[in-house]
Motif scaffolding. Structure first.
Motif, short mmCIF file in Angstrom:
data_model
loop_
_atom_site.label_atom_id
_atom_site.label_comp_id
_atom_site.label_asym_id
_atom_site.label_seq_id
_atom_site.Cartn_x
_atom_site.Cartn_y
_atom_site.Cartn_z
N SER A 101 36.26 81.33 50.51
CA SER A 101 35.69 82.13 49.42
C SER A 101 36.83 82.65 48.56
O SER A 101 37.74 83.33 49.06
CB SER A 101 34.87 83.30 49.99
N THR A 102 36.78 82.36 47.27
CA THR A 102 37.93 82.59 46.38
C THR A 102 38.11 84.05 45.99
O THR A 102 37.17 84.85 46.01
CB THR A 102 37.78 81.77 45.09
N LYS A 125 33.67 82.35 44.84
CA LYS A 125 33.18 80.99 44.67
C LYS A 125 33.80 80.10 45.76
O LYS A 125 34.49 80.59 46.64
CB LYS A 125 33.54 80.46 43.27
N CYS A 126 33.55 78.78 45.71
CA CYS A 126 34.21 77.87 46.63
C CYS A 126 35.13 76.95 45.82
O CYS A 126 35.12 76.98 44.59
CB CYS A 126 33.20 77.06 47.43
N ILE A 127 35.96 76.16 46.53
CA ILE A 127 36.88 75.23 45.85
C ILE A 127 36.48 73.80 46.19
O ILE A 127 36.42 73.43 47.37
CB ILE A 127 38.35 75.48 46.25
N VAL A 128 36.20 73.02 45.16
CA VAL A 128 35.84 71.61 45.30
C VAL A 128 37.04 70.76 44.88
O VAL A 128 37.64 71.01 43.83
CB VAL A 128 34.60 71.26 44.45
N VAL A 137 34.11 76.53 41.99
CA VAL A 137 32.73 76.13 41.67
C VAL A 137 31.73 77.16 42.21
O VAL A 137 31.77 77.51 43.39
CB VAL A 137 32.43 74.74 42.28
N PRO A 138 30.79 77.63 41.35
CA PRO A 138 29.72 78.52 41.83
C PRO A 138 28.75 77.74 42.72
O PRO A 138 28.61 76.52 42.58
CB PRO A 138 29.02 78.97 40.53
N VAL A 139 28.06 78.45 43.60
CA VAL A 139 27.17 77.81 44.57
C VAL A 139 26.10 76.96 43.89
O VAL A 139 25.73 75.88 44.38
CB VAL A 139 26.55 78.85 45.52
N ARG A 140 25.58 77.38 42.74
CA ARG A 140 24.52 76.63 42.07
C ARG A 140 25.01 75.33 41.45
O ARG A 140 24.20 74.50 41.04
CB ARG A 140 23.84 77.50 41.00
N ASP A 141 26.33 75.15 41.36
CA ASP A 141 26.87 73.90 40.83
C ASP A 141 27.36 72.96 41.94
O ASP A 141 27.90 71.90 41.65
CB ASP A 141 28.01 74.20 39.85
#
Length: 408
Positions: A101-102, A125-128, A137-141
């Motif tokens: 989690s960023t 957010k997370c990192i893709v 990247v936000p969870v909805r993306d």
């Protein structure tokens, strides 16, 4: 510490004047760990970076991992660097367990033997990872099959430095808020910072609530846009409705703005305003047909300044320009905030917190609100780089605009 387990970490940057090393020491001691400074080199000149190597000890591996996870988020990295661990998203909108989690600090990840800068940095957010690039990247993306970082290994955070360009409002005030500071002097400092940011080619965005209009600061914000200091406006339905109400009827919530008297049938003025915009079809059409000739929304349309109005469940109308899908509104906010240098948040807790969550930590944030808990809450939620100013926006903003006008 008996039977302890240790690991070496290192940290680079402006460790002393930006308090990075102090924070790392504090985190280790707060978690009942121990440390030994093995090597330290302090930069001799203002722009020189410093370096420190520490041996950190915990009671066992779990305790040490807890300490290391905490100090990594303050800018430290392991002396023996491991690569990131990736796991695939099991389905759309779902992140793997133990995803990283960023924070809102600039972040790099160690992948295939090199450090990669994470793009589009935001908190929570997370990192893709895609190819040789990494994205916040936000969870909805999140899409099924996305390669997402899990755990804390292979991640390097760079905390922002203390401003070094001379005494500006952020050095003068720090990041605290108070209603007992000299308002005129703060207004001058804020004006100086807005002026210098724009002079350097920086991008400035305003996040505003309807109190801008209620308190009589609408003209001041309009003037800032007209003078070319504002590059985007983020708000909700209410700011636009009451700004247009004030522009065409002279009232805000049915009250005459200039003398605070109640207008005849004033209770229906904001509904008449909404109806007038729907008649025109949009705010831009109101300007085009000269039904709207002044105000914040007028100056945005006239000067081609992008604005985003995010809807909420309590909105009257809402106006045809309001985005009622909150996920889409969030994406549009983010577009306006791209490459922003400074954000001025004025009397809106919800939109300010939403915006603060989208900003990397190097963006200057000024929060102005009459209510101190509103200012404090934004900063407590992670937008720690914000300068909080507890003041009546109706008095404060005109002072800022006057100071800027004096410099032109």
């Amino acid at each position: 510490m008996k039977n302890s387990i240790s690991q070496e970490i290192e940290v680079r940057g402006h460790l002393i004047d930006s308090l990075i090393l102090t924070k790392i020491f504090d985190k280790i001691m707060d978690l009942k760990g121990e440390f030994q400074v093995e090597e330290i080199n302090i930069g001799k000149r203002k722009k020189d970076q410093s370096y420190a190597r520490l041996s950190v000890s915990g009671k066992n591996q779990q305790h040490l991992d807890e300490i290391l996870e905490t100090v990594y988020r303050e800018g430290a990295v392991s002396k023996t660097q491991k690569e990131i661990t990736l796991k695939k998203s099991p389905k759309d909108f779902v992140m793997p367990d133990c995803f990283y989690s960023t924070t809102n600090n600039h972040t790099q990840v160690f992948y295939n033997g090199e450090w990669i800068q994470v793009e589009n940095m935001m908190m929570d957010k997370c990192i893709v990872v895609k190819g040789k690039k990494a994205f916040c990247v936000p969870v909805r993306d999140v899409k099924k099959g996305d390669q997402i970082i899990v755990g804390e290994e292979g991640i390097r955070i760079t905390p922002p430095e203390r401003p070094r360009e001379g005494v500006n409002v952020f050095e003068f005030m720090g990041s605290s808020s108070s209603s007992e500071r000299p308002t005129q002097h703060i207004a001058k400092k804020v004006a100086e910072d807005i002026y210098s940011t724009k002079k350097k080619g920086g991008k400035i965005v305003i996040v505003g609530g309807p109190a801008i209009v209620h308190t009589g600061a609408d003209d001041a914000v309009s003037e800032l846009i007209k003078l070319g200091y504002i590059d985007g406006v983020l708000a909700g339905n209410a700011l636009a409705v009451h700004d247009i109400e004030y522009a065409i009827l002279g009232t805000s919530l049915g009250m005459n703005v200039h003398d605070a008297t109640l207008a005849y049938h004033g209770h229906r003025n904001h509904m008449d305003t909404i109806n007038a915009v729907f008649k025109a079809g949009s705010i831009a059409n109101m300007v085009k047909t000269k039904k709207l000739t002044k105000g914040i929304m007028y100056e945005c349309v006239k000067n081609k300044i992008p604005f985003v109005l995010a809807g909420s469940i309590r909105d009257d109308g809402p106006l045809p320009d309001v985005i009622t899908d909150v996920s889409q509104a969030q994406r549009e906010y983010k577009k306006v905030l791209k490459d922003v240098s400074m954000v001025i948040m004025i009397s809106t807790m919800l939109h300010s917190i939403a915006t603060g969550n989208m900003l990397p930590a190097n963006v200057k944030v000024i929060v102005v609100d009459i209510n101190q808990p509103t200012v404090t809450k934004l900063m407590d939620r992670g937008t720690w780089q914000a300068l909080g100013i507890v003041s009546d926006v109706g008095a404060f903003l005109p002072m800022v605009v006057q100071e800027i006008a004096n410099r032109k």
